[in-house]
Scaffold this motif. Structure first.
Motif, short mmCIF file in Angstrom:
data_model
loop_
_atom_site.label_atom_id
_atom_site.label_comp_id
_atom_site.label_asym_id
_atom_site.label_seq_id
_atom_site.Cartn_x
_atom_site.Cartn_y
_atom_site.Cartn_z
N ASP A 24 -37.77 54.43 -53.92
CA ASP A 24 -36.31 54.53 -53.78
C ASP A 24 -35.58 53.41 -54.50
OD1 ASP A 24 -36.27 56.90 -52.35
OD2 ASP A 24 -36.46 55.91 -50.40
N GLN A 25 -36.25 52.28 -54.67
CA GLN A 25 -35.63 51.16 -55.38
C GLN A 25 -35.87 51.19 -56.88
OE1 GLN A 25 -36.66 47.39 -53.46
NE2 GLN A 25 -36.35 48.29 -51.41
N GLY A 26 -36.39 52.31 -57.38
CA GLY A 26 -36.46 52.50 -58.83
C GLY A 26 -37.83 52.42 -59.45
N LEU A 27 -38.90 52.31 -58.65
CA LEU A 27 -40.26 52.30 -59.18
C LEU A 27 -40.46 51.12 -60.16
CD1 LEU A 27 -42.46 54.56 -58.55
CD2 LEU A 27 -42.23 55.23 -60.91
N LYS A 28 -40.02 49.94 -59.72
CA LYS A 28 -40.13 48.76 -60.59
C LYS A 28 -41.60 48.44 -60.84
CE LYS A 28 -35.74 46.88 -58.97
NZ LYS A 28 -35.06 45.77 -58.25
N TRP A 29 -41.88 47.86 -62.02
CA TRP A 29 -43.25 47.67 -62.50
C TRP A 29 -43.40 46.29 -63.11
CZ3 TRP A 29 -46.87 51.28 -61.45
CH2 TRP A 29 -48.11 51.20 -62.07
N ASP A 30 -44.63 45.78 -63.14
CA ASP A 30 -44.94 44.51 -63.80
C ASP A 30 -45.81 44.82 -65.02
OD1 ASP A 30 -45.86 42.05 -64.67
OD2 ASP A 30 -46.18 41.25 -62.66
N ASP A 31 -45.19 44.85 -66.20
CA ASP A 31 -45.91 45.23 -67.42
C ASP A 31 -46.91 44.17 -67.86
OD1 ASP A 31 -44.81 47.73 -67.78
OD2 ASP A 31 -43.07 46.97 -68.86
N LYS A 32 -46.76 42.93 -67.38
CA LYS A 32 -47.76 41.92 -67.72
C LYS A 32 -49.02 42.10 -66.88
CE LYS A 32 -44.46 38.40 -69.28
NZ LYS A 32 -43.96 37.02 -69.05
N LEU A 33 -48.80 42.46 -65.62
CA LEU A 33 -49.94 42.68 -64.75
C LEU A 33 -50.66 43.99 -65.09
CD1 LEU A 33 -51.55 41.79 -62.22
CD2 LEU A 33 -49.87 43.05 -60.83
N LEU A 34 -49.90 45.04 -65.33
CA LEU A 34 -50.45 46.36 -65.68
C LEU A 34 -49.73 46.85 -66.93
CD1 LEU A 34 -50.65 48.05 -62.15
CD2 LEU A 34 -52.56 47.15 -63.50
N PRO A 35 -50.14 46.38 -68.10
CA PRO A 35 -49.43 46.74 -69.33
C PRO A 35 -49.65 48.19 -69.70
CG PRO A 35 -51.41 45.50 -69.84
CD PRO A 35 -51.27 45.48 -68.34
N PRO A 36 -48.66 48.78 -70.38
CA PRO A 36 -48.86 50.17 -70.85
C PRO A 36 -49.93 50.21 -71.92
CG PRO A 36 -46.82 49.25 -71.73
CD PRO A 36 -47.34 48.25 -70.73
#
Length: 1020
Positions: free
Chosen positions: A377-389
């Motif tokens: 609900d808060q926008g599915l925020k992500w950490d790209d450094k921890l789990l990069p695409p």
């Protein structure tokens, strides 16, 4: 406020209690896109998403409300077709047969600007036991609720609301349709006699009812003869609905309660109703979510064992943010801001032990679920450094750019005559590394026979053989190669290889396998293209995008027979499945034949072994989604008389074709000159005319439908579960697709295929050319250049040949010339025990690899030996049962997929069902039995016997020599002469059993035996 009435009490303004009375409902939310991502309360009670018409489907209106006087106009747009059309229909999750059913929906009518004041209209909602087809009437005994121009009574000549069980069971209201106004419509369908097997016989109608109108319907139609159960609901337009008319609908509800239907329609402007909001969870998390601290530990400990890494066990990745959004597979796990409609919450909270995630473990705690819910609900925020695409890339050799290697110079096979041929130089380096040495060259008589069979698929005549054997000039062999490459029979030989790849056939395939009479034009196109040495780049461009090329040419349109070779099931009434089967066939074949990639796995999931996503598969499909197979008119070609078709197929095939045409009320004799191919009304030449297709249940053709088509990833490959939309693109691992594909996407795709930057196409094609000569490619899996295909035996040679192809202007003949002029090609097939110890599979080509001729070459060689071959090039096919009338090359015998010529069935020819990159070579008892007993072969033996008898008279030795010359192209050896003389000894028979015109049976048997020799059916 509590109200009572049919269906019992319902609390107004609340939908939480609706589950007990509501059967199905859909808010038609644009973001849910016809059920693609259903919200929990926005859509319920349906078995699958909406099914759209192939004629003109419904779609979401981009300008919803723009042309309406109301701020909240219905969102789904339906247009007319001037014929019966079911633009959308849907199956309920269960069959309904109770005593009454209430159905409600919103609608708005927008006539065309040019419509007359009394322009007649027709539009209904129907309820039926079955889905029907795009043009199913859904009228006789079927409840219809909608608008129609009354043909009797006080409302005659006016468009009014009506209900009916058929045209003769209609009740007209006096409620006249007002353009631009949104109506709320409720109807009650009831059984006047209770019982599951009794029929629905009554319809009552309300239009814009008030809360207290439950007992005051606008219209009642009773004591009618209707159906007894309901499983499908849909909307239909009719002959009176013009193409420019616009009808909008949304907020469909089916319920046991009038009040529930009323409440559902009147809550249409309630944001909570649209959002699917329901009861709040028992535990909530109202603090900002930190992905690293709050979410990552949950995913790592409870999800990543099965849902992480390049090839996850469960098939879906949760360690990549895009995959939560369905990027590659279409399966959306979470909708940012909408946890209530997110699949992940459903599988985390379900009470079903078999469906709950993680499987076979304790469920997530309420706190963990609350955190996941809040994170979404808060926008599915992500950490790209921890789990990069992940980057879509591969170090696999086939995906690397083609770089021209240097030709090796230092090797042990150099000779005083000068440097080695480039091909021999690459092969020599490999042989030296393995420790083998090439065998001696083949004798000239063997070489000329090999070259003719290899390049033309026809053996040389004895005169042609002797001419080469006696030509001792230094350039005799290069001259012969040039001569054969210019022969019109070269195109016939090469066309057979390509037609195998193209899975070409002259019929629809599947159970009924109805003929496609003019599919032979594509075969002739391929023959002509190879004879003219059409650049392979242009060859592909015409076959992939020929209908779009400008200026228009018949030749380019005929070339689309490559795409058109896909089969069409005539037994498939589900048109979405029928159409998807064709598109998948096109994608599978194009990727296999041209790119050398096996993409079929990606229909349902990301490829398990290759760097190919499911998204790649459907993005490739998007290039073809706006086109369709069919009969398409030509402009320069002459017409063939309709009666000629009977000579192209067997008698039973032709009769079947005519009977099916009659059922469809079409007369193929009325067709102008045309071809079987592929055409897009959106991007193709606008003057191309489509002609009716003869099939048991033809795939509907609608320019509107095709032009509006968008492509979506099918979740698990299920046509009923369309996922995210994709735009046309080639596989990401092969390079980035430009945002603008011009002049049309398919032309851009064809240009990319044959661009020097493409790492696969040139490699794949030269490997196929190599295989056509040696029986095995430098890559032994010619249609699989992926990570699980075979590695190239000579990678530098493969890239050198690919570079040569590109630098020569994509000339196939140039590659053929290089190969056949090499010393490797001209070797003998003599066995060498030392070499065999080191290289038993002959991968280094230390000797010529003998192989049996293909079915077509065997038959054609028999015709050459007997002097019967009709060498005419091109033209309509010949039915196998009429082959004695023309005696043409086998490539011209009709190729109905279920009725191939006998010789092709006996000797491993493909059936045209899927692309064949390399024919199997079996040795079974039926093959010699065919050559011994086939009337065709026996007739040729008799013909050969008469021919040599006319040439040599009754001299046994002269007869034997003549037969050897005409069959195997040489004189008999002494031992062979002795055996043959024994065979020609007359058998005991009455002296008057032959006439002067007859030849001796012994001579016929001898000729027949020579046609059965291994030497006759093998390329030496």
């Amino acid at each position: 406020m509590l109200a009572t009435g049919w269906g019992g009490p319902v609390v107004w303004g609340q939908e939480a209690n609706a589950d007990s009375v509501r059967l199905a409902a859909d808010r038609f939310l644009p973001q849910h896109d016809f059920g693609r991502h259903p919200a929990a309360a926005a859509q319920t009670g349906f078995a699958r998403p909406w099914q759209l018409s192939q004629l003109r489907p419904a779609k979401f209106a981009a300008d919803s409300g723009a042309s309406s006087s109301q701020a909240s106009a219905p969102s789904v747009l339906i247009g007319g077709t001037k014929q019966r059309n079911n633009p959308l229909r849907r199956e309920l999750s269960r069959t309904y047969a109770d005593e009454e059913l209430f159905v409600g929906f919103r609608m708005l009518y927008e006539p065309s600007a040019a419509a007359a004041a009394n322009d007649p209209e027709f539009f209904v909602l129907w309820l039926d036991r079955t889905e029907g087809s795009d043009q199913a009437v859904h009228a006789v005994g079927i409840p219809n609720i909608g608008i129609h121009m009354a043909d009797r009574g006080p409302s005659r000549g006016k468009n009014v609301f009506m209900v009916r069980f058929g045209s003769r069971q209609t009740a007209w209201s006096r409620k006249e349709l007002e353009p631009g106004k949104t109506y709320q419509v409720i109807a009650r369908i009831a059984k006047q006699a209770a019982g599951a097997r009794n029929k629905y016989s009554q319809i009552q109608l309300w239009v814009d009812p008030q809360v207290d109108d439950v007992d005051q319907p606008l219209l009642t139609l009773s004591e009618q003869d209707g159906i007894h159960q309901i499983r499908w609901v849909g909307f239909s337009t009719g002959n009176k609905t013009e193409r420019e008319d616009r009808i909008r609908v949304d907020d469909l509800v089916l319920s046991r309660s009038w009040q529930d239907a009323f409440a559902f329609l009147h809550s249409a402007d309630d944001p909570a109703a649209h959002s699917g909001a329901g009861a709040k969870p028992a535990v909530t998390w109202d603090q900002p979510i930190d992905f690293t601290a709050d979410i990552y530990p949950i995913l790592r400990d409870r999800c990543f064992d099965c849902h992480a890494g390049e090839y996850p066990d469960a098939g879906h990745r949760l360690d990549v943010r895009n995959e939560w959004l369905g990027f590659s597979t279409g399966q959306v796990f979470a909708v940012p801001g909408e946890s209530h409609s997110s699949h992940v919450l459903k599988v985390l909270t379900t009470n079903s032990d078999s469906e709950r995630m993680p499987p076979d473990e304790e469920p997530l705690s309420e706190i963990e679920i609350a955190k996941v819910r809040a994170w979404i609900d808060q926008g599915l925020k992500w950490d790209d450094k921890l789990l990069p695409p992940p980057q879509v890339e591969s170090d696999h050799w086939a995906f690397a750019p083609i770089e021209r290697p240097e030709v090796p110079t230092n090797n042990g096979e150099a000779n005083t005559a000068g440097p080695l041929h480039p091909i021999d130089a690459f092969l020599s380096a490999r042989r030296e590394a393995v420790g083998v040495t090439p065998v001696a060259p083949a004798e000239r008589r063997t070489l000329v026979r090999r070259l003719y069979l290899d390049l033309l698929g026809l053996p040389p005549t004895f005169a042609q053989t002797e001419a080469f054997v006696n030509d001792l000039a230094a350039d005799a062999y290069p001259k012969l190669v040039a001569e054969l490459l210019q022969s019109p029979h070269y195109g016939e030989r090469m066309a057979r290889y390509w037609l195998d790849l193209a899975r070409w056939g002259e019929s629809q395939g599947y159970q009924h396998d109805i003929p496609r009479p003019f599919a032979w034009r594509y075969r002739d196109y391929v023959i002509d293209a190879f004879n003219r040495d059409k650049p392979y780049a242009q060859f592909l461009r015409e076959q992939i995008a020929g209908d779009e090329l400008q200026p228009y040419s018949d030749e380019a349109l005929i070339a689309t027979g490559f795409l058109g070779a896909a089969r069409i099931s005539g037994n498939q009434l589900d048109k979405s499945l029928q159409r998807m089967g064709v598109l998948m066939d096109i994608v599978d074949n194009t990727s296999s034949a041209v790119l050398g990639l096996t993409m079929e796995c990606a229909q349902c999931h990301n490829h398990k072994f290759e760097p190919l996503m499911q998204r790649d598969y459907y993005a490739l499909m998007a290039f073809f989604a706006n086109g369709q197979l069919g009969n398409y008119s030509l402009r320069q070609a002459s017409s063939n008389p309709a009666e000629d078709i009977q000579h192209w197929f067997t008698n039973d095939s032709y009769r079947f074709y005519l009977s099916e045409a009659k059922k469809l009320k079409v007369d193929p004799g009325d067709y102008p000159a045309h071809t079987w191919g592929f055409y897009s009304p959106l991007t193709g030449d606008k003057d191309v005319q489509r002609l009716p297709v003869v099939n048991r249940s033809p795939l509907p053709y609608s320019p509107d439908f095709l032009s509006d088509q968008v492509t979506r990833v099918l979740v698990r490959g299920d046509v009923r579960r369309p996922g995210l939309r994709v735009e046309p693109a080639w596989p990401a691992v092969l390079g980035e697709t430009p945002s603008e594909l011009s002049p049309t996407p398919r032309q851009a795709f064809a240009d990319w295929l044959a661009s020097p930057q493409n790492p696969l196409v040139a490699r794949v094609w030269v490997n196929r050319l190599w295989q056509s000569h040696f029986g095995r490619g430098l890559v032994a899996t010619p249609s699989n250049f992926g990570t699980h295909g075979a590695a190239p035996s000579h990678p530098l040679l493969l890239d050198w040949l690919a570079s040569e192809l590109i630098d020569s202007g994509w000339s196939s003949k140039h590659i053929h010339r290089l190969i056949v002029t090499s010393a490797t090609y001209r070797q003998s097939s003599h066995f060498n025990a030392a070499n065999d110890e080191l290289d038993p599979e002959n991968k280094t080509l230390w000797r010529w690899p003998q192989r049996r001729m293909e079915a077509e070459v065997i038959r054609d060689s028999i015709l050459v030996a007997s002097g019967d071959l009709n060498r005419l090039v091109g033209g309509p096919s010949v039915a196998p049962e009429r082959e004695e009338d023309t005696l043409r090359r086998t490539i011209y015998l009709s190729q109905r997929r279920s009725q191939l010529p006998d010789v092709m069935k006996m000797f491993d020819a493909p059936d045209g069902v899927r692309s064949c990159s390399r024919r199997e070579v079996s040795t079974v008892a039926l093959q010699p039995l065919y050559l011994l007993n086939s009337p065709f072969v026996v007739s040729r033996a008799e013909r050969l016997a008469r021919l040599v008898h006319q040439q040599a008279g009754d001299d046994p030795q002269a007869l034997i020599q003549a037969v050897f010359q005409r069959t195997v192209g040489r004189q008999p050896l002494d031992d062979e002469l002795g055996w043959a003389m024994a065979l020609l000894q007359p058998a005991d028979r009455p002296q008057d059993s032959t006439t002067a015109e007859d030849v001796r049976p012994e001579l016929i048997r001898f000729c027949h035996a020579m046609m059965n020799l291994n030497e006759f059916v093998y390329i030496p």
